[in-house]
Design a protein around this motif. Sequence first.
Motif, PDB file in Angstrom:
ATOM      1  N   ILE A 169     -32.607  44.790 -29.724  1.00 33.87           N
ATOM      2  CA  ILE A 169     -31.291  44.665 -29.408  1.00 33.87           C
ATOM      3  C   ILE A 169     -30.503  45.963 -29.742  1.00 33.87           C
ATOM      4  O   ILE A 169     -30.606  46.564 -30.952  1.00 33.87           O
ATOM      5  N   LYS A 170     -29.661  46.590 -28.654  1.00 33.20           N
ATOM      6  CA  LYS A 170     -29.333  47.770 -28.926  1.00 33.20           C
ATOM      7  C   LYS A 170     -27.923  47.896 -29.662  1.00 33.20           C
ATOM      8  O   LYS A 170     -27.656  48.850 -30.625  1.00 33.20           O
ATOM      9  N   ASP A 171     -27.204  47.139 -29.378  1.00 36.90           N
ATOM     10  CA  ASP A 171     -25.824  46.788 -30.169  1.00 36.90           C
ATOM     11  C   ASP A 171     -25.395  45.513 -30.388  1.00 36.90           C
ATOM     12  O   ASP A 171     -25.794  44.690 -29.870  1.00 36.90           O
ATOM     13  N   TYR A 172     -24.031  45.365 -31.032  1.00 33.56           N
ATOM     14  CA  TYR A 172     -23.584  44.029 -31.462  1.00 33.56           C
ATOM     15  C   TYR A 172     -23.066  43.487 -30.065  1.00 33.56           C
ATOM     16  O   TYR A 172     -23.025  42.202 -30.093  1.00 33.56           O
ATOM     17  N   THR A 173     -22.568  44.113 -29.053  1.00 33.78           N
ATOM     18  CA  THR A 173     -22.215  43.325 -27.985  1.00 33.78           C
ATOM     19  C   THR A 173     -23.421  42.576 -27.226  1.00 33.78           C
ATOM     20  O   THR A 173     -23.193  41.867 -26.618  1.00 33.78           O
ATOM     21  N   GLU A 174     -24.407  43.361 -27.358  1.00 35.52           N
ATOM     22  CA  GLU A 174     -25.523  42.825 -26.611  1.00 35.52           C
ATOM     23  C   GLU A 174     -26.133  41.370 -27.597  1.00 35.52           C
ATOM     24  O   GLU A 174     -26.425  40.471 -26.955  1.00 35.52           O
ATOM     25  N   PHE A 175     -26.036  41.850 -28.892  1.00 36.16           N
ATOM     26  CA  PHE A 175     -26.379  40.844 -29.850  1.00 36.16           C
ATOM     27  C   PHE A 175     -25.612  39.453 -29.810  1.00 36.16           C
ATOM     28  O   PHE A 175     -26.035  38.163 -29.492  1.00 36.16           O
ATOM     29  N   CYS A 176     -24.127  39.352 -29.260  1.00 34.61           N
ATOM     30  CA  CYS A 176     -23.365  38.357 -29.093  1.00 34.61           C
ATOM     31  C   CYS A 176     -23.471  37.613 -27.936  1.00 34.61           C
ATOM     32  O   CYS A 176     -22.771  36.508 -27.833  1.00 34.61           O
ATOM     33  N   LYS A 177     -24.324  38.014 -26.880  1.00 32.95           N
ATOM     34  CA  LYS A 177     -24.572  37.684 -25.740  1.00 32.95           C
ATOM     35  C   LYS A 177     -25.440  36.185 -25.885  1.00 32.95           C
ATOM     36  O   LYS A 177     -25.599  35.432 -25.305  1.00 32.95           O
ATOM     37  N   TYR A 178     -25.985  36.342 -27.307  1.00 33.90           N
ATOM     38  CA  TYR A 178     -27.045  35.220 -27.491  1.00 33.90           C
ATOM     39  C   TYR A 178     -26.515  34.258 -28.643  1.00 33.90           C
ATOM     40  O   TYR A 178     -25.795  34.839 -29.548  1.00 33.90           O
ATOM     41  N   TYR A 179     -27.217  33.119 -28.565  1.00 33.73           N
ATOM     42  CA  TYR A 179     -26.659  32.059 -29.673  1.00 33.73           C
ATOM     43  C   TYR A 179     -27.815  32.351 -30.991  1.00 33.73           C
ATOM     44  O   TYR A 179     -29.044  32.155 -30.448  1.00 33.73           O
ATOM     45  N   TRP A 180     -27.357  32.300 -31.968  1.00 31.61           N
ATOM     46  CA  TRP A 180     -28.099  32.626 -33.159  1.00 31.61           C
ATOM     47  C   TRP A 180     -27.894  31.199 -34.108  1.00 31.61           C
ATOM     48  O   TRP A 180     -26.518  31.208 -34.431  1.00 31.61           O
ATOM     49  N   TYR A 181     -28.843  30.518 -34.642  1.00 30.87           N
ATOM     50  CA  TYR A 181     -28.598  29.668 -35.633  1.00 30.87           C
ATOM     51  C   TYR A 181     -28.453  30.345 -37.061  1.00 30.87           C
ATOM     52  O   TYR A 181     -28.778  31.515 -37.157  1.00 30.87           O
ATOM     53  N   ARG A 182     -27.839  29.711 -38.030  1.00 35.70           N
ATOM     54  CA  ARG A 182     -27.610  30.320 -39.182  1.00 35.70           C
ATOM     55  C   ARG A 182     -28.649  30.584 -39.970  1.00 35.70           C
ATOM     56  O   ARG A 182     -28.892  31.599 -40.446  1.00 35.70           O
ATOM     57  N   ASP A 183     -29.846  29.783 -39.820  1.00 30.99           N
ATOM     58  CA  ASP A 183     -31.173  30.261 -40.529  1.00 30.99           C
ATOM     59  C   ASP A 183     -31.800  31.446 -39.751  1.00 30.99           C
ATOM     60  O   ASP A 183     -32.406  32.121 -40.595  1.00 30.99           O
ATOM     61  N   GLU A 184     -31.580  31.632 -38.529  1.00 30.89           N
ATOM     62  CA  GLU A 184     -32.102  32.838 -37.884  1.00 30.89           C
ATOM     63  C   GLU A 184     -31.298  34.044 -38.310  1.00 30.89           C
ATOM     64  O   GLU A 184     -32.051  35.066 -38.691  1.00 30.89           O
ATOM     65  N   LEU A 185     -29.925  33.773 -38.793  1.00 29.32           N
ATOM     66  CA  LEU A 185     -29.181  35.145 -39.049  1.00 29.32           C
ATOM     67  C   LEU A 185     -29.756  35.478 -40.435  1.00 29.32           C
ATOM     68  O   LEU A 185     -29.794  36.585 -40.646  1.00 29.32           O
ATOM     69  N   ILE A 186     -29.835  34.376 -41.395  1.00 30.96           N
ATOM     70  CA  ILE A 186     -30.275  34.675 -42.567  1.00 30.96           C
ATOM     71  C   ILE A 186     -31.712  35.227 -42.458  1.00 30.96           C
ATOM     72  O   ILE A 186     -31.936  36.336 -43.479  1.00 30.96           O
ATOM     73  N   LYS A 187     -32.472  35.014 -41.924  1.00 29.68           N
ATOM     74  CA  LYS A 187     -33.860  35.741 -41.747  1.00 29.68           C
ATOM     75  C   LYS A 187     -33.679  37.240 -41.399  1.00 29.68           C
ATOM     76  O   LYS A 187     -34.409  38.175 -41.893  1.00 29.68           O
ATOM     77  N   ILE A 188     -32.942  37.405 -40.120  1.00 32.38           N
ATOM     78  CA  ILE A 188     -32.521  38.797 -39.940  1.00 32.38           C
ATOM     79  C   ILE A 188     -32.035  39.646 -41.008  1.00 32.38           C
ATOM     80  O   ILE A 188     -32.643  40.784 -41.306  1.00 32.38           O
TER      81      ILE A 188
END
Length: 201
Positions: free
Chosen positions: A9-28
Motif C-alpha cells: 500500500i502506497k499511502d494512508y488514503t489507500e490504506f483507509c479504503k480497506y477494513y482492518w481488524y484491531r488484531d491486524e493493526l497490532i500485527k502491522i
Amino acid sequence: MQRPEFDSIKDYTEFCKYYWYRDELIKICKAHGLKATGSKIELNKVIEAYFSGEKILPEKKKTAKKKKAVVKLTLDTGLIACGFTFGNMFREFFRQQTGEENFKFNVDMVATAKAVKESGDESFTLGDLLDIYYGKKTYATYDKSALQWNKFVKDFCADEATGIYSERLKAAAALWKIVRESDMKKEYSHDLFEKYKDIFL
C-alpha cells in the motif's frame, strides 16, 4: 478490488479504503517496530503517522508512582487524584449519584476518562464525568466508526429481504468479508444484497 498486503500500500488514503481488524493493526505495527497498543482508532493514528514518515515507537514502561488514596469520593474529587478506574467502587459511586440500579459507564465517559488521564488534567472531577454521562458537557467523544461491523449486521438484519437465509448471521459475515476486503464503503445496502445474494444461498 481485493485488499492488498500492507507493505504494497502506497499511502494512508489507500490504506483507509480497506477494513482492518484491531488484531491486524497490532500485527502491522509490531512488524514495523511501531507502538502496537491502544484502541483501533489509536492504532490507525500510528499507521497514519507511519505513512507520513513519522515513527511512533512503543512506549517504555513507566514505574508507577504511589498515590495517596482518596477515602471519600465526592463530585468535587479529581478524576486523576482518586486513581479513577471503571471498577466496582466507581460504578457504585455513579449508581448512587444517578439512582440507576444497573448503572453502566457510557462510551463517551470511557473516552473522556482516557483523555483526562493522557493529558494529566488534574482539574477534571467526578462531577464533570457525571455531566458527560448526562450529556451536559463534552470533553472527548468515542469514535463510533470502530463499530462498522455492528452497524453492518444490524442493517443487514433489518432488511426483510435477508430473511431468505436460514442463518442470517453467517450470510452477513460472508457479505461483510467481501466488503471488508474491498475498497467499497463499509456499509450495508440493499443493492449490495442484490448483487451478492446468490453466492450465499
